[in-house]
Design an enzyme around this catalytic site. Structure first.
Site, PDB file in Angstrom:
ATOM      1  N   SER A 131       0.868  -1.184   0.000  1.00  0.00           N
ATOM      2  CA  SER A 131       0.000   0.000   0.000  1.00  0.00           C
ATOM      3  C   SER A 131       0.898   1.226   0.000  1.00  0.00           C
ATOM      4  O   SER A 131       2.074   1.142   0.406  1.00  0.00           O
ATOM      5  CB  SER A 131      -0.854  -0.033   1.263  1.00  0.00           C
ATOM      6  OG  SER A 131      -1.435   1.238   1.485  1.00  0.00           O
ATOM      7  N   TYR A 143      -2.166  -0.865  10.299  1.00  0.00           N
ATOM      8  CA  TYR A 143      -2.276  -1.213   8.874  1.00  0.00           C
ATOM      9  C   TYR A 143      -1.016  -0.771   8.121  1.00  0.00           C
ATOM     10  O   TYR A 143      -0.408  -1.557   7.391  1.00  0.00           O
ATOM     11  CB  TYR A 143      -3.522  -0.566   8.270  1.00  0.00           C
ATOM     12  CG  TYR A 143      -3.703  -0.810   6.790  1.00  0.00           C
ATOM     13  CD1 TYR A 143      -4.286  -1.987   6.326  1.00  0.00           C
ATOM     14  CD2 TYR A 143      -3.284   0.135   5.842  1.00  0.00           C
ATOM     15  CE1 TYR A 143      -4.448  -2.211   4.952  1.00  0.00           C
ATOM     16  CE2 TYR A 143      -3.439  -0.080   4.488  1.00  0.00           C
ATOM     17  CZ  TYR A 143      -4.020  -1.259   4.045  1.00  0.00           C
ATOM     18  OH  TYR A 143      -4.176  -1.479   2.698  1.00  0.00           O
TER      19      TYR A 143
HETATM   20  P1  NDP Z   1     -11.584  -5.885   0.715  1.00  0.00           P
HETATM   21  O1  NDP Z   1     -11.794  -5.582   2.155  1.00  0.00           O
HETATM   22  O2  NDP Z   1     -12.575  -5.403  -0.277  1.00  0.00           O
HETATM   23  O3  NDP Z   1     -11.371  -7.438   0.508  1.00  0.00           O
HETATM   24  C1  NDP Z   1     -10.483  -8.118   1.350  1.00  0.00           C
HETATM   25  C2  NDP Z   1     -10.653  -9.592   1.184  1.00  0.00           C
HETATM   26  O4  NDP Z   1      -9.824 -10.232   2.182  1.00  0.00           O
HETATM   27  C3  NDP Z   1     -12.084 -10.052   1.447  1.00  0.00           C
HETATM   28  O5  NDP Z   1     -12.416 -11.088   0.554  1.00  0.00           O
HETATM   29  C4  NDP Z   1     -12.006 -10.566   2.874  1.00  0.00           C
HETATM   30  O6  NDP Z   1     -12.929 -11.579   3.187  1.00  0.00           O
HETATM   31  C5  NDP Z   1     -10.600 -11.149   2.913  1.00  0.00           C
HETATM   32  N1  NDP Z   1     -10.156 -11.294   4.300  1.00  0.00           N
HETATM   33  C6  NDP Z   1     -10.111 -10.350   5.265  1.00  0.00           C
HETATM   34  N2  NDP Z   1      -9.740 -10.901   6.420  1.00  0.00           N
HETATM   35  C7  NDP Z   1      -9.543 -12.211   6.207  1.00  0.00           C
HETATM   36  C8  NDP Z   1      -9.188 -13.305   7.029  1.00  0.00           C
HETATM   37  N3  NDP Z   1      -8.998 -13.155   8.339  1.00  0.00           N
HETATM   38  N4  NDP Z   1      -9.084 -14.525   6.468  1.00  0.00           N
HETATM   39  C9  NDP Z   1      -9.322 -14.703   5.153  1.00  0.00           C
HETATM   40  N5  NDP Z   1      -9.691 -13.704   4.316  1.00  0.00           N
HETATM   41  C10 NDP Z   1      -9.804 -12.471   4.840  1.00  0.00           C
HETATM   42  O7  NDP Z   1     -10.131  -5.282   0.387  1.00  0.00           O
HETATM   43  P2  NDP Z   1      -9.490  -4.796  -1.002  1.00  0.00           P
HETATM   44  O8  NDP Z   1      -9.927  -5.673  -2.084  1.00  0.00           O
HETATM   45  O9  NDP Z   1      -9.647  -3.343  -1.095  1.00  0.00           O
HETATM   46  O10 NDP Z   1      -7.936  -5.029  -0.683  1.00  0.00           O
HETATM   47  C11 NDP Z   1      -7.169  -6.095  -1.225  1.00  0.00           C
HETATM   48  C12 NDP Z   1      -5.722  -5.827  -0.901  1.00  0.00           C
HETATM   49  O11 NDP Z   1      -5.296  -4.593  -1.482  1.00  0.00           O
HETATM   50  C13 NDP Z   1      -5.433  -5.686   0.600  1.00  0.00           C
HETATM   51  O12 NDP Z   1      -4.199  -6.276   0.888  1.00  0.00           O
HETATM   52  C14 NDP Z   1      -5.365  -4.178   0.807  1.00  0.00           C
HETATM   53  O13 NDP Z   1      -4.576  -3.853   1.920  1.00  0.00           O
HETATM   54  C15 NDP Z   1      -4.725  -3.757  -0.494  1.00  0.00           C
HETATM   55  N6  NDP Z   1      -4.949  -2.355  -0.860  1.00  0.00           N
HETATM   56  C16 NDP Z   1      -6.192  -1.924  -1.222  1.00  0.00           C
HETATM   57  C17 NDP Z   1      -6.402  -0.626  -1.612  1.00  0.00           C
HETATM   58  C18 NDP Z   1      -7.746  -0.112  -2.021  1.00  0.00           C
HETATM   59  O14 NDP Z   1      -7.877   1.086  -2.320  1.00  0.00           O
HETATM   60  N7  NDP Z   1      -8.778  -0.936  -2.093  1.00  0.00           N
HETATM   61  C19 NDP Z   1      -5.278   0.346  -1.656  1.00  0.00           C
HETATM   62  C20 NDP Z   1      -4.009  -0.204  -1.257  1.00  0.00           C
HETATM   63  C21 NDP Z   1      -3.865  -1.523  -0.878  1.00  0.00           C
HETATM   64  P3  NDP Z   1     -14.497 -11.275   3.400  1.00  0.00           P
HETATM   65  O15 NDP Z   1     -15.046 -11.214   2.024  1.00  0.00           O
HETATM   66  O16 NDP Z   1     -14.948 -12.423   4.189  1.00  0.00           O
HETATM   67  O17 NDP Z   1     -14.582  -9.959   4.118  1.00  0.00           O
END
Ligand code: NDP
Length: 251
Positions: free
Chosen positions: A158, A171
């Site tokens: 990030s 985070y």
């Molecule tokens: P979301 O919150 O939309 O999706 C995250 C996913 O991770 C979901 O499917 C969630 O499951 C899953 N997850 C969370 N906790 C767990 C756990 N304990 N065990 C298994 N699965 C888990 O996030 P994004 O798609 O936005 O983010 C994806 C990646 O990109 C992350 O690493 C984030 O830090 C990074 N990122 C995102 C940005 C953005 O603007 N969106 C910017 C910079 C980095 P569930 O569906 O059950 O909630």
């Protein structure tokens, strides 16, 4: 590193055929788009996540599109213990023999707060899901990655994992750790040439996590997960062979 523009990378059809790729957090957001995109380019995808209904919906969508049958791994990365990781390794080995790609995408935001007020329990949870779980998963699956002879490990970073920013607390620190883990592993594997390890920073993207962090933002100003797939495809496919220890941006 070659001078390719990852943001405009054009994947060719079937580029990922015969590759087995595991995606964490595959049920939603960027992970979901990645899993679907990898499948569209021919990969067999393993969908790991904590909400089984979301994984099943994506599984069915991929099958209905006539793509390779995906695997489903219900796993809560906050709670999973050693036996679950070992069971995953054994079942992947039995079913597929090896693993060509591992995308560490699942993360949690935690509560954004000043360090002075950062809840210690939240700190532990964020560190565990965002940093410790990818470490354990990588370590456990390492033999399968090595056995593929041509594996790509991708960690998700990030902007706040490269430059600290007020109130991003655990985070941000977890993402600095992610960059560090990626660099250390890349350095350890660089001579072998068989495993490449890189970080990707999606940039601001229209997902649930982004909405939680910026509830007042106009979502129409944001790219969707589907818009940022090019660098992910690049890192998972043959054109990034030999590229390791990098941290690349999607936007
Ligand atoms: P979301 O919150 O939309 O999706 C995250 C996913 O991770 C979901 O499917 C969630 O499951 C899953 N997850 C969370 N906790 C767990 C756990 N304990 N065990 C298994 N699965 C888990 O996030 P994004 O798609 O936005 O983010 C994806 C990646 O990109 C992350 O690493 C984030 O830090 C990074 N990122 C995102 C940005 C953005 O603007 N969106 C910017 C910079 C980095 P569930 O569906 O059950 O909630």
């Amino acid at each position: 590193m070659n001078s390719i523009d990852h943001k405009k990378y054009q994947a060719i059809p079937d580029m990922l055929r015969d590759r087995v790729i595991l995606v964490t957090g595959a049920g939603d957001g960027i992970g979901r788009a990645c899993a679907k995109s990898f499948a569209q380019y021919g990969a067999t995808v393993i969908l790991l996540g904590r909400t089984v209904s979301k994984l099943e919906a994506l599984h069915d969508e991929i099958l209905e599109a006539g793509l390779a049958q995906p695997g489903i791994v219900p796993m809560d990365l906050l709670k999973a213990m050693a036996p679950e990781y070992l069971e995953l390794k054994d079942s992947l080995e039995k079913e597929y023999g090896c693993l060509h790609g591992l995308l560490h995408n699942a993360s949690i935001l935690g509560e954004r707060s000043p360090i002075e007020q950062q809840n210690i329990g939240t700190w532990h949870e964020v560190m565990h899901v965002n940093l410790t779980a990818p470490f354990v998963l990588t370590q456990t699956l390492f033999p399968l990655l090595r056995d593929s002879g041509d594996a790509s490990v991708v960690f998700t970073s990030s902007g706040v994992g490269r430059k600290g920013r007020a109130f991003w607390g655990a985070y941000a620190v977890s993402k600095f750790g992610t960059e560090g883990l990626s660099q250390v592993l890349a350095d350890e594997t660089s001579e072998a040439g068989k495993i490449r390890v890189n970080c990707i920073n999606p940039g601001k993207t229209r997902t649930k996590m982004r909405r939680t962090a910026y509830p007042a933002e106009d979502v129409n100003t944001l790219l969707t997960p589907e818009d940022i797939m090019a660098p992910y495809l690049y890192l998972m496919g043959p054109d990034s062979h030999g590229v390791t220890g990098q941290s690349i941006d999607c936007q």
